[in-house]
Structure formats: structure tokens, C-alpha cells
Design an enzyme around this catalytic site. Structure first.
Site, PDB file in Angstrom:
ATOM      1  N   HIS A  12       0.826  -1.218   0.000  1.00 34.37           N
ATOM      2  CA  HIS A  12       0.000   0.000   0.000  1.00 34.37           C
ATOM      3  C   HIS A  12       0.859   1.265   0.000  1.00 34.37           C
ATOM      4  O   HIS A  12       0.489   2.271   0.600  1.00 34.37           O
ATOM      5  CB  HIS A  12      -1.020  -0.032   1.148  1.00 34.37           C
ATOM      6  CG  HIS A  12      -0.425  -0.102   2.539  1.00 34.37           C
ATOM      7  ND1 HIS A  12      -0.997  -0.830   3.560  1.00 34.37           N
ATOM      8  CD2 HIS A  12       0.675   0.477   3.075  1.00 34.37           C
ATOM      9  CE1 HIS A  12      -0.279  -0.679   4.657  1.00 34.37           C
ATOM     10  NE2 HIS A  12       0.746   0.109   4.397  1.00 34.37           N
ATOM     11  N   HIS A  59      -1.442   4.938   9.638  1.00 31.51           N
ATOM     12  CA  HIS A  59      -0.096   5.497   9.796  1.00 31.51           C
ATOM     13  C   HIS A  59      -0.181   6.827  10.549  1.00 31.51           C
ATOM     14  O   HIS A  59       0.125   7.886  10.000  1.00 31.51           O
ATOM     15  CB  HIS A  59       0.560   5.694   8.437  1.00 31.51           C
ATOM     16  CG  HIS A  59       0.626   4.435   7.605  1.00 31.51           C
ATOM     17  ND1 HIS A  59      -0.470   3.906   6.964  1.00 31.51           N
ATOM     18  CD2 HIS A  59       1.663   3.609   7.329  1.00 31.51           C
ATOM     19  CE1 HIS A  59      -0.110   2.799   6.316  1.00 31.51           C
ATOM     20  NE2 HIS A  59       1.165   2.588   6.524  1.00 31.51           N
ATOM     21  N   HIS A 193      10.709  -3.723   3.213  1.00 27.62           N
ATOM     22  CA  HIS A 193      11.122  -2.316   3.170  1.00 27.62           C
ATOM     23  C   HIS A 193      11.515  -1.818   4.548  1.00 27.62           C
ATOM     24  O   HIS A 193      11.013  -2.295   5.558  1.00 27.62           O
ATOM     25  CB  HIS A 193      10.086  -1.398   2.524  1.00 27.62           C
ATOM     26  CG  HIS A 193       8.756  -1.246   3.245  1.00 27.62           C
ATOM     27  ND1 HIS A 193       7.923  -2.294   3.578  1.00 27.62           N
ATOM     28  CD2 HIS A 193       8.106  -0.133   3.653  1.00 27.62           C
ATOM     29  CE1 HIS A 193       6.816  -1.823   4.139  1.00 27.62           C
ATOM     30  NE2 HIS A 193       6.914  -0.517   4.219  1.00 27.62           N
ATOM     31  N   GLU A 240       4.721  -5.265   8.418  1.00 31.28           N
ATOM     32  CA  GLU A 240       3.360  -5.086   7.881  1.00 31.28           C
ATOM     33  C   GLU A 240       2.816  -6.383   7.281  1.00 31.28           C
ATOM     34  O   GLU A 240       1.608  -6.566   7.171  1.00 31.28           O
ATOM     35  CB  GLU A 240       3.336  -3.985   6.806  1.00 31.28           C
ATOM     36  CG  GLU A 240       3.530  -2.588   7.358  1.00 31.28           C
ATOM     37  CD  GLU A 240       3.380  -1.515   6.284  1.00 31.28           C
ATOM     38  OE1 GLU A 240       3.140  -0.358   6.670  1.00 31.28           O
ATOM     39  OE2 GLU A 240       3.507  -1.806   5.080  1.00 31.28           O
TER      40      GLU A 240
HETATM   41 FE   LIG Z   1       2.210   1.011   5.590  1.00 35.46          FE
END
Ligand SMILES: [Fe+2]
Length: 279
Positions: A12, A59, A193, A240
Site C-alpha cells: 500500500h 499510519h 522495506h 506489515e
Molecule cells: Fe504502511
């Protein structure tokens, strides 16, 4: 009775939303990313789910460090796109499905998963970027969406095992809903990431590929994986990926992989996407 007809997962990445919203989807950098989702958009147009359950993380848009729910289920009638500092994304308001959402809350909480029930919540890129990738640029989202926000921002996040078992509880809830809704469930976030520190920019294609392979064929291998392995192999934000296990838990033990897509780079992230169907 309602049923789960497909399980999807996708990254996302916020920059994907910005690229789309600012007319950069056809640029050489972004074109391969959006090309990778075209077949999935066609797939969903044909599938026509009545409802999507979308697992994502907030977030620091709807929640801050003041309140950190581990699992928060959106039971409202609608959810506005959040302002993440540049104004809200120019995408449709997300319509919820309160009736199914409350049924899931009832079923899952009585199954001893202590969900937070949310009746007002703006939704950030974690939810709207997957909708853009899967449904394209539309005037209205084609079906209601039930947001399930998972804390993967502030340690400790839930374990992969807990996420997988929550997926199973959601499956049971959907299966026991008396109306004949066809439901798709989407896990989002990832893949490898890391946004900060000496390893910022970390991408691990071997880990990501194995994760996709195991998600399809042998999810128990992922269910047992500790947080430290995610951090070491997939970077600090790779955690995530536990959210994909909620989707996977809601599917049959044996599934059919319909398609997958993997692309590096998109912003500083490996983009991964998979579609699964029950056999
Ligand atoms: Fe995220």
C-alpha cells in the site's frame, strides 16, 4: 449465507497514490507498477464482490500514539479519506457495511478476539492505495468496504499466528452471516522495506518470493515466523506482512493462486501482490 470468494494481498505504498493522483501513472518509473495491477482490476470487475474486508494499518492518521488499538474494526456507514499532510486523496468516500461489520464484531469478540469497535475513522493510504490499485480511478468504489486496522507501527504488533487465527475467526463470522453476500478479503502492507536507519532502502527479493510461495502453499511456515525474522529479513516495516496472514487465515487451508505480481522499486519498497481463491 455469506461466503469468502477471494483473498487478495497488496502493498500500500503511499507514493503509488501520489503518482496516480498527480497524473504520473504513465511515466516510465510508475507504468510497470500500474500495468501489474491491470489484470487484477479486470479480475475484480468480473468477480464483483458485494463487500470487501480490507486489512491495513493506520499510519498515525486516525490514531496517534495516544491510543493504539491492536485490531480496530470499522463499523461506520462511511469513512472519509484522511488528510496525511497534503490534503485528503481525491478518491471517493469509502462506504462501509455496518450490518456485516457489527456481525463480525459480535462473532469475533465472542470468539475471544478483543477487537476495538470504531464508529468514526478517517482512512489513510494504507486503505485507499489498495482500493486504487484494485479498482482504478473511479467516481465511486464499486462495493462497500469494511476496514480492519492493525497496529504494526508501535511495538509490540500482534504475532503472525494471532493474525492468522483472527482471519479464521473472521471466516467463521462471514460464514455465519445470514445474507448471501460474496465477500473478498484483502491484506495489505509490505513487502520488504525499511524507511529509516542504516538499512533504509532494504529490499529482499528472496525473502519476498519465499513469503509469496508460502502464503499460497504452506502458510503454517509463515504463521510460526517471529517478529525478529521479519525485521532481519524484510526490514523494520516488513512487519506489515503479518496483516497478509489475516487474509490467509480467512481462506481455506488449500488455495489456488490466481495470479501474483512483484516489482522493485516503488518508492523505497518492494511491491507485491497476490490473488488466492478457495479450491
Ligand atoms: Fe504502511
Amino acid at each position: 449465507m455469506a461466503e469468502i470468494i477471494a483473498g487478495l494481498a497488496t502493498s500500500h505504498v503511499p507514493a503509488i497514490g501520489a503518482a496516480l493522483d498527480n497524473g504520473k501513472a504513465e511515466t516510465p518509473y510508475w507504468k510497470p507498477v500500474f500495468e501489474g495491477y491491470k489484470a487484477s482490476q479486470d479480475y475484480l470487475k468480473a468477480l464483483k464482490p458485494d463487500v470487501v474486508i480490507l486489512v491495513y494499518n493506520d499510519h498515525a492518521s486516525a490514531f496517534s500514539l495516544e491510543i493504539i488499538p491492536t485490531f480496530a474494526l470499522g463499523c461506520a456507514a462511511e469513512f472519509a479519506p484522511a488528510d496525511e499532510g497534503w490534503g485528503p486523496r481525491p478518491v471517493p468516500v469509502v462506504k462501509g457495511h455496518p450490518e456485516l461489520a457489527w456481525h463480525i464484531a459480535q462473532s469475533v469478540i465472542l470468539d475471544e478476539f478483543d477487537l476495538t469497535i470504531v464508529n468514526k475513522m478517517d482512512v489513510d493510504h494504507g486503505l485507499t492505495v489498495p482500493l486504487s490499485l484494485l479498482f482504478g480511478q473511479v467516481q465511486e468504489w464499486p462495493c462497500p468496504v469494511i476496514p480492519l486496522a492493525v497496529n504494526v507501527v508501535q511495538y509490540p504488533p500482534p504475532t503472525g499466528h494471532r493474525c492468522f487465527m483472527l482471519g479464521k475467526a473472521i471466516r467463521k463470522a462471514v460464514d455465519s452471516f445470514e445474507k448471501p453476500l460474496r465477500v473478498a478479503i484483502v491484506g495489505t502492507g509490505g513487502m520488504s522495506h525499511q524507511l529509516q536507519g542504516p538499512r533504509a532502502g532494504l529490499i529482499n527479493k528472496a525473502f519476498d518470493t519465499a513469503f509469496l510461495d508460502n502464503l499460497s502453499a504452506d502458510p503454517q511456515k509463515l504463521v510460526a515466523m517471529p517478529h525478529l525474522d521479519y525485521m532481519r529479513e524484510a526490514g523494520s516495516e516488513g512487519i506489515e506482512l503479518v496483516m497478509w496472514l489475516i487474509m490467509r487465515g480467512a481462506m481455506d487451508d488449500h488455495v489456488r493462486e490466481v495470479r501474483r505480481f512483484y516489482h522493485v522499486p516503488a518508492s523505497n519498497t518492494a511491491v507485491g501482490h497476490i490473488i488466492l481463491e478457495n479450491n
